[in-house]
Design a protein around this motif. Structure first.
Motif, PDB file in Angstrom:
ATOM      1  N   SER A 125     -13.625   1.959  91.445  1.00  0.00           N
ATOM      2  CA  SER A 125     -13.261   1.183  92.181  1.00  0.00           C
ATOM      3  C   SER A 125     -13.719  -0.173  91.143  1.00  0.00           C
ATOM      4  O   SER A 125     -15.238  -0.139  90.526  1.00  0.00           O
ATOM      5  CB  SER A 125     -13.882   0.517  93.064  1.00  0.00           C
ATOM      6  OG  SER A 125     -13.190   1.143  94.213  1.00  0.00           O
ATOM      7  N   GLY A 126     -13.602  -1.381  90.438  1.00  0.00           N
ATOM      8  CA  GLY A 126     -13.562  -2.213  89.298  1.00  0.00           C
ATOM      9  C   GLY A 126     -14.168  -1.793  87.835  1.00  0.00           C
ATOM     10  O   GLY A 126     -14.795  -2.776  87.027  1.00  0.00           O
ATOM     11  N   ARG A 127     -14.703  -0.048  88.005  1.00  0.00           N
ATOM     12  CA  ARG A 127     -14.153  -0.036  86.244  1.00  0.00           C
ATOM     13  C   ARG A 127     -12.805   0.951  85.864  1.00  0.00           C
ATOM     14  O   ARG A 127     -11.981   1.173  84.628  1.00  0.00           O
ATOM     15  CB  ARG A 127     -14.890   1.445  86.392  1.00  0.00           C
ATOM     16  CG  ARG A 127     -16.495   1.389  85.936  1.00  0.00           C
ATOM     17  CD  ARG A 127     -17.556   1.891  86.099  1.00  0.00           C
ATOM     18  NE  ARG A 127     -17.420   3.349  87.017  1.00  0.00           N
ATOM     19  CZ  ARG A 127     -18.964   3.598  87.021  1.00  0.00           C
ATOM     20  NH1 ARG A 127     -19.454   3.169  86.164  1.00  0.00           N
ATOM     21  NH2 ARG A 127     -18.761   3.634  88.104  1.00  0.00           N
ATOM     22  N   LEU A 128     -11.667   0.928  86.742  1.00  0.00           N
ATOM     23  CA  LEU A 128     -10.400   2.082  86.375  1.00  0.00           C
ATOM     24  C   LEU A 128      -9.880   1.172  86.689  1.00  0.00           C
ATOM     25  O   LEU A 128      -9.660   0.562  87.847  1.00  0.00           O
ATOM     26  CB  LEU A 128     -10.288   3.025  87.124  1.00  0.00           C
ATOM     27  CG  LEU A 128      -8.952   3.761  86.620  1.00  0.00           C
ATOM     28  CD1 LEU A 128      -8.650   4.149  85.318  1.00  0.00           C
ATOM     29  CD2 LEU A 128      -9.219   5.404  87.851  1.00  0.00           C
ATOM     30  N   SER A 129      -8.550   0.454  85.855  1.00  0.00           N
ATOM     31  CA  SER A 129      -7.438  -0.025  86.541  1.00  0.00           C
ATOM     32  C   SER A 129      -6.371   1.220  86.561  1.00  0.00           C
ATOM     33  O   SER A 129      -5.891   1.801  85.414  1.00  0.00           O
ATOM     34  CB  SER A 129      -7.518  -1.678  85.909  1.00  0.00           C
ATOM     35  OG  SER A 129      -5.865  -2.362  85.973  1.00  0.00           O
ATOM     36  N   VAL A 130      -5.270   0.932  87.375  1.00  0.00           N
ATOM     37  CA  VAL A 130      -4.403   2.078  87.380  1.00  0.00           C
ATOM     38  C   VAL A 130      -2.923   1.672  87.236  1.00  0.00           C
ATOM     39  O   VAL A 130      -2.417   0.699  88.461  1.00  0.00           O
ATOM     40  CB  VAL A 130      -4.509   3.022  88.725  1.00  0.00           C
ATOM     41  CG1 VAL A 130      -3.301   4.047  88.750  1.00  0.00           C
ATOM     42  CG2 VAL A 130      -5.608   4.086  88.470  1.00  0.00           C
ATOM     43  N   LEU A 131      -1.751   1.714  86.580  1.00  0.00           N
ATOM     44  CA  LEU A 131      -0.773   0.339  86.780  1.00  0.00           C
ATOM     45  C   LEU A 131      -0.418   1.712  87.607  1.00  0.00           C
ATOM     46  O   LEU A 131       0.173   2.855  86.862  1.00  0.00           O
ATOM     47  CB  LEU A 131      -0.199   0.742  84.387  1.00  0.00           C
ATOM     48  CG  LEU A 131       1.075  -0.007  84.830  1.00  0.00           C
ATOM     49  CD1 LEU A 131       0.541  -1.562  85.194  1.00  0.00           C
ATOM     50  CD2 LEU A 131       1.792  -0.565  83.217  1.00  0.00           C
ATOM     51  N   VAL A 132       0.843   1.083  87.879  1.00  0.00           N
ATOM     52  CA  VAL A 132       1.917   1.369  89.037  1.00  0.00           C
ATOM     53  C   VAL A 132       3.198   0.562  89.255  1.00  0.00           C
ATOM     54  O   VAL A 132       3.044  -0.935  88.840  1.00  0.00           O
ATOM     55  CB  VAL A 132       1.476   1.738  90.239  1.00  0.00           C
ATOM     56  CG1 VAL A 132       0.595   2.510  90.710  1.00  0.00           C
ATOM     57  CG2 VAL A 132       0.563   0.520  91.096  1.00  0.00           C
ATOM     58  N   THR A 133       4.018   1.204  89.724  1.00  0.00           N
ATOM     59  CA  THR A 133       5.419   0.102  89.719  1.00  0.00           C
ATOM     60  C   THR A 133       6.037   0.297  91.168  1.00  0.00           C
ATOM     61  O   THR A 133       6.319   1.361  91.867  1.00  0.00           O
ATOM     62  CB  THR A 133       6.145   0.931  88.502  1.00  0.00           C
ATOM     63  OG1 THR A 133       6.497   0.720  87.940  1.00  0.00           O
ATOM     64  CG2 THR A 133       7.761  -0.357  88.763  1.00  0.00           C
ATOM     65  N   ARG A 134       5.811  -0.849  91.757  1.00  0.00           N
ATOM     66  CA  ARG A 134       6.252  -0.929  93.361  1.00  0.00           C
ATOM     67  C   ARG A 134       7.644  -1.145  93.738  1.00  0.00           C
ATOM     68  O   ARG A 134       8.015  -2.061  92.306  1.00  0.00           O
ATOM     69  CB  ARG A 134       5.237  -2.609  93.910  1.00  0.00           C
ATOM     70  CG  ARG A 134       5.259  -2.228  95.255  1.00  0.00           C
ATOM     71  CD  ARG A 134       4.336  -3.651  95.693  1.00  0.00           C
ATOM     72  NE  ARG A 134       3.544  -3.808  96.456  1.00  0.00           N
ATOM     73  CZ  ARG A 134       2.920  -3.572  97.401  1.00  0.00           C
ATOM     74  NH1 ARG A 134       3.679  -3.924  98.494  1.00  0.00           N
ATOM     75  NH2 ARG A 134       1.497  -3.337  97.161  1.00  0.00           N
TER      76      ARG A 134
END
Length: 159
Positions: A86-95
């Protein structure tokens, strides 16, 4: 495996110079998995070795790749990983939604539990057809791979 090579270089040459809490990671699909490896400070070689060990299962059957990724996430999941990510990893997803816009890119950087983090990482890897026709369910929503939606429409930088 290219991602793991870059991650290994960062772990050996950049991490000793910078504090881990000074770094942020982001990615979609395999990039998100490697970003999680770095953000949680796992030994890159150990996870890369596990990935290589899955090659015979996937060589002639690409539909085995997601079960292998799920297996790796369960093997390497550790208590408190949600706090490390949390706060260190940004995960890109498609909703995927029932009304317009039907597809919407999102960057997720807060994780409630270890299972929540694993579910969002898995959602980011859910390539249509390869992962099934239906989207992957996580957080009471449905998702496809993070690169299913053009990533330049999504604000990646969140921290």
């Amino acid at each position: 495996l290219y991602h793991f090579g870059v991650a290994k270089y960062l772990q050996e040459h950049v991490f000793p110079v910078l504090e881990l809490d000074q770094m942020g990671f982001s990615g979609a699909s395999g990039g998100a998995l490697v970003g999680a490896t770095l953000a949680a400070n796992f030994e890159v070689k150990e996870i890369a070795d596990h990935v290589i060990s899955c090659q015979p299962k996937c060589e002639y059957n690409p539909w085995k790749m997601l079960p292998c990724a799920e297996e790796a996430m369960q093997i390497f999941k550790k208590q408190g990983i949600e706090d490390e990510l949390s706060g260190r990893l940004s995960v890109l997803v498609t909703r995927v939604q029932r009304s317009p816009p039907f597809f919407k890119g999102e960057a997720v950087s807060e994780f409630k539990t270890a299972d929540d983090a694993m579910a969002m990482l898995r959602a980011s890897c859910h390539v249509p057809l390869l992962g099934g026709v239906c989207p992957y369910k996580a957080r009471e929503s449905y998702y496809y791979d993070g690169f299913f939606w053009p990533s330049f429409f999504v604000p990646w930088r969140q921290f």
